[in-house]
Design a protein around this motif. Structure first.
Motif, PDB file in Angstrom:
ATOM      1  N   VAL A 267       0.815  -1.403  -0.055  1.00 50.95           N
ATOM      2  CA  VAL A 267       0.117   0.004  -0.079  1.00 50.95           C
ATOM      3  C   VAL A 267       0.737   1.395  -0.028  1.00 50.95           C
ATOM      4  N   GLY A 268       0.410   2.248  -0.158  1.00 47.71           N
ATOM      5  CA  GLY A 268       1.189   3.504  -0.395  1.00 47.71           C
ATOM      6  C   GLY A 268       0.797   4.407   0.818  1.00 47.71           C
ATOM      7  N   ARG A 269       1.799   5.389   0.940  1.00 43.54           N
ATOM      8  CA  ARG A 269       1.534   6.624   1.965  1.00 43.54           C
ATOM      9  C   ARG A 269       1.861   7.859   1.274  1.00 43.54           C
ATOM     10  N   ARG A 270       1.025   8.850   0.997  1.00 43.74           N
ATOM     11  CA  ARG A 270       1.325  10.079   0.584  1.00 43.74           C
ATOM     12  C   ARG A 270       2.111  10.854   1.467  1.00 43.74           C
ATOM     13  N   ILE A 271       3.265  11.564   0.991  1.00 43.83           N
ATOM     14  CA  ILE A 271       4.153  12.149   2.119  1.00 43.83           C
ATOM     15  C   ILE A 271       3.474  13.739   1.876  1.00 43.83           C
ATOM     16  N   ARG A 272       3.077  14.000   3.147  1.00 39.67           N
ATOM     17  CA  ARG A 272       2.596  15.408   3.407  1.00 39.67           C
ATOM     18  C   ARG A 272       3.203  16.129   4.240  1.00 39.67           C
ATOM     19  N   ARG A 273       4.085  17.431   4.021  1.00 42.66           N
ATOM     20  CA  ARG A 273       4.768  17.741   5.022  1.00 42.66           C
ATOM     21  C   ARG A 273       3.833  19.306   5.230  1.00 42.66           C
ATOM     22  N   ASN A 274       3.297  19.069   6.402  1.00 42.30           N
ATOM     23  CA  ASN A 274       2.589  20.171   7.019  1.00 42.30           C
ATOM     24  C   ASN A 274       2.888  20.387   8.501  1.00 42.30           C
ATOM     25  N   PRO A 275       2.396  21.400   9.198  1.00 40.73           N
ATOM     26  CA  PRO A 275       2.603  21.862  10.503  1.00 40.73           C
ATOM     27  C   PRO A 275       1.945  21.092  11.407  1.00 40.73           C
ATOM     28  N   PHE A 276       1.010  20.236  10.856  1.00 42.25           N
ATOM     29  CA  PHE A 276      -0.087  19.274  11.955  1.00 42.25           C
ATOM     30  C   PHE A 276       0.812  17.933  11.897  1.00 42.25           C
ATOM     31  N   GLY A 277       1.856  17.591  11.402  1.00 45.69           N
ATOM     32  CA  GLY A 277       2.648  16.344  11.421  1.00 45.69           C
ATOM     33  C   GLY A 277       2.321  15.315  10.293  1.00 45.69           C
ATOM     34  N   ALA A 278       3.026  14.288  10.557  1.00 37.77           N
ATOM     35  CA  ALA A 278       2.754  13.260   9.188  1.00 37.77           C
ATOM     36  C   ALA A 278       1.428  12.638   9.441  1.00 37.77           C
ATOM     37  N   HIS A 279       0.909  11.818   8.446  1.00 34.94           N
ATOM     38  CA  HIS A 279      -0.502  11.071   8.753  1.00 34.94           C
ATOM     39  C   HIS A 279       0.016   9.745   7.649  1.00 34.94           C
ATOM     40  N   ILE A 280      -0.720   8.679   8.048  1.00 34.28           N
ATOM     41  CA  ILE A 280      -0.792   7.483   7.441  1.00 34.28           C
ATOM     42  C   ILE A 280      -1.775   7.263   6.513  1.00 34.28           C
ATOM     43  N   GLY A 281      -2.919   7.835   6.725  1.00 37.80           N
ATOM     44  CA  GLY A 281      -4.025   7.733   5.863  1.00 37.80           C
ATOM     45  C   GLY A 281      -5.203   6.598   6.255  1.00 37.80           C
ATOM     46  N   PRO A 282      -6.381   6.604   6.069  1.00 36.78           N
ATOM     47  CA  PRO A 282      -7.429   5.681   6.584  1.00 36.78           C
ATOM     48  C   PRO A 282      -6.970   4.069   6.317  1.00 36.78           C
ATOM     49  N   VAL A 283      -6.903   4.178   4.692  1.00 30.66           N
ATOM     50  CA  VAL A 283      -6.823   2.899   4.127  1.00 30.66           C
ATOM     51  C   VAL A 283      -5.551   2.116   4.631  1.00 30.66           C
ATOM     52  N   THR A 284      -4.489   2.835   4.741  1.00 28.91           N
ATOM     53  CA  THR A 284      -3.229   2.067   5.013  1.00 28.91           C
ATOM     54  C   THR A 284      -3.130   1.747   6.585  1.00 28.91           C
ATOM     55  N   HIS A 285      -3.985   2.737   7.314  1.00 26.62           N
ATOM     56  CA  HIS A 285      -4.202   2.692   8.608  1.00 26.62           C
ATOM     57  C   HIS A 285      -4.874   0.994   8.942  1.00 26.62           C
ATOM     58  N   THR A 286      -6.165   1.027   8.036  1.00 32.26           N
ATOM     59  CA  THR A 286      -6.752  -0.247   8.195  1.00 32.26           C
ATOM     60  C   THR A 286      -5.930  -1.597   7.854  1.00 32.26           C
ATOM     61  N   VAL A 287      -5.312  -1.435   6.906  1.00 31.08           N
ATOM     62  CA  VAL A 287      -4.591  -2.433   6.543  1.00 31.08           C
ATOM     63  C   VAL A 287      -3.331  -2.899   7.453  1.00 31.08           C
ATOM     64  N   LEU A 288      -2.608  -1.896   7.927  1.00 30.45           N
ATOM     65  CA  LEU A 288      -1.855  -2.317   9.002  1.00 30.45           C
ATOM     66  C   LEU A 288      -2.180  -2.858  10.150  1.00 30.45           C
ATOM     67  N   HIS A 289      -3.435  -2.536  10.814  1.00 26.76           N
ATOM     68  CA  HIS A 289      -3.862  -2.890  12.081  1.00 26.76           C
ATOM     69  C   HIS A 289      -4.594  -4.449  11.696  1.00 26.76           C
ATOM     70  N   HIS A 290      -5.141  -4.782  10.627  1.00 25.16           N
ATOM     71  CA  HIS A 290      -5.877  -5.959  10.263  1.00 25.16           C
ATOM     72  C   HIS A 290      -5.564  -6.959   9.504  1.00 25.16           C
ATOM     73  N   CYS A 291      -4.531  -6.769   8.564  1.00 24.28           N
ATOM     74  CA  CYS A 291      -4.165  -7.787   7.718  1.00 24.28           C
ATOM     75  C   CYS A 291      -3.010  -9.146   8.247  1.00 24.28           C
ATOM     76  N   ALA A 292      -3.564  -9.963   8.091  1.00 21.74           N
ATOM     77  CA  ALA A 292      -2.729 -11.053   8.671  1.00 21.74           C
ATOM     78  C   ALA A 292      -1.210 -11.479   7.928  1.00 21.74           C
ATOM     79  N   ALA A 293      -1.069 -10.853   6.358  1.00 21.61           N
ATOM     80  CA  ALA A 293       0.056 -11.094   5.589  1.00 21.61           C
ATOM     81  C   ALA A 293       1.031  -9.743   6.070  1.00 21.61           C
ATOM     82  N   PRO A 294       2.330  -9.833   5.761  1.00 19.70           N
ATOM     83  CA  PRO A 294       3.089  -8.997   5.600  1.00 19.70           C
ATOM     84  C   PRO A 294       2.922  -7.790   5.146  1.00 19.70           C
ATOM     85  N   VAL A 295       2.894  -6.397   5.348  1.00 19.44           N
ATOM     86  CA  VAL A 295       2.487  -5.316   4.570  1.00 19.44           C
ATOM     87  C   VAL A 295       3.885  -4.465   4.416  1.00 19.44           C
ATOM     88  N   ALA A 296       3.793  -3.883   3.280  1.00 21.81           N
ATOM     89  CA  ALA A 296       4.773  -2.858   2.817  1.00 21.81           C
ATOM     90  C   ALA A 296       4.106  -1.610   2.650  1.00 21.81           C
TER      91      ALA A 296
END
Length: 301
Positions: A267-296
């Motif tokens: 999955v991807g993560r868009r690089i956003r440089r802003n004063p509020f900090g970095a974000h992962i994004g909802p899709v990637t966040h869901t995949v990271l927390h719930h996929c059984a397979a390794p995630v890149a």
């Protein structure tokens, strides 16, 4: 400088699983493996207290990475394994270490009873800030888990790899993300399953449930658009079998379902440089927390 496959090691079960996965990845790429152990300094009063005796710090900073490296060299003959011991906050140190890595690999605890991750604050912070690909491997991951069952239904690392799954947003398809997934599938001599889930624009949503013809037309548009995005990649990688899916619904949920039969999810993560900090994004966040397979997770601009 020769890039490495770098893995964060702290002696936990999840970091040991990550190190084994990283060793297999390093061998498949023909790259050296670097083990990074981060020692987080404690406040001076605690540092002077005899918590577990004089050998505690030596154990964590020397013995664990040394023994891990020895085991990896034994199980993966010919693999170039090095150790680097660093001090600081683990999330900051590992995110910085990723700059010189082809891939940074971290461990993540498996959820008891169901497949998936329990991604801690360090892992999430590293994924959110690293500008190189980061892979997360759950505790208990075995080489056989990435392969098809053998003819009698027994897990085996001698069978073919399961497909690589790519979650793709066709509105802004990134070449680095797509290229990473194709390269992963090619190294594994397996197929690439591209999943692009979609939802209708807000102004269509209210009438969509009752308008089957409109739903079919939108589905055709998404399927055609996905095929157009992948067309040049098919020509570039003729040896990689590609399956394209454009299901209706929440992207994260469809990717979690696809991960059950995957050797790797990309999955991807868009690089956003802003004063509020970095974000992962909802899709990637869901995949990271719930996929059984390794995630890149592949960051891109």
């Amino acid at each position: 400088m020769t890039r490495t496959i770098t893995v964060g090691l702290d002696g936990s079960a999840e970091s040991r699983a990550a190190a084994e996965w990283a060793a297999r990845e390093a061998r498949s790429r023909g790259l050296p493996l670097k083990l990074i152990h981060v020692w987080e300094p404690v406040p001076e009063p605690m540092a002077q207290a005899p918590l577990r005796g004089a050998e505690t710090q030596a154990h964590w900073t020397e013995r664990i990475p040394r023994e891990a490296a020895a085991g990896l060299r034994l199980r993966h003959p010919g693999l170039d394994v090095t150790i680097e011991q660093l001090s600081g906050h683990p999330a900051d140190v590992l995110a910085s270490a990723a700059k010189d890595a082809e891939l940074l690999v971290l461990g993540s605890r498996g959820l008891s009873g169901i497949g998936g991750f329990m991604v801690g604050s360090v892992g999430l912070s590293v994924v959110a800030h690293a500008e190189r690909p980061v892979a997360l491997v759950r505790a208990g991951e075995q080489a056989a888990d990435e392969h098809e069952m053998d003819p009698v239904g027994i897990p085996s690392a001698a069978t073919a790899f399961r497909p690589v799954v790519l979650g793709l947003d066709i509105e802004s398809p990134d070449e680095e993300l797509i290229g990473f997934a194709f390269a992963a599938a090619a190294r594994r001599a397996t197929s690439l399953r591209v999943v692009h889930a979609w939802n209708p624009p807000p102004y269509y949503a209210y009438g969509l449930a009752s308008d089957l013809e409109l739903h079919a037309e939108l589905a055709r548009r998404e399927t055609t658009a996905l095929a157009e995005v992948l067309s040049p990649w098919r020509k570039k990688h003729p040896d990689v079998e590609i399956t394209e899916e454009s299901p209706y619904g929440t992207p994260g949920n469809h990717l979690v379902d696809a991960a059950r039969e995957a050797s790797l999810v990309v999955v991807g993560r868009r690089i956003r440089r802003n004063p509020f900090g970095a974000h992962i994004g909802p899709v990637t966040h869901t995949v990271l927390h719930h996929c059984a397979a390794p995630v890149a997770v592949v960051p891109h601009s």
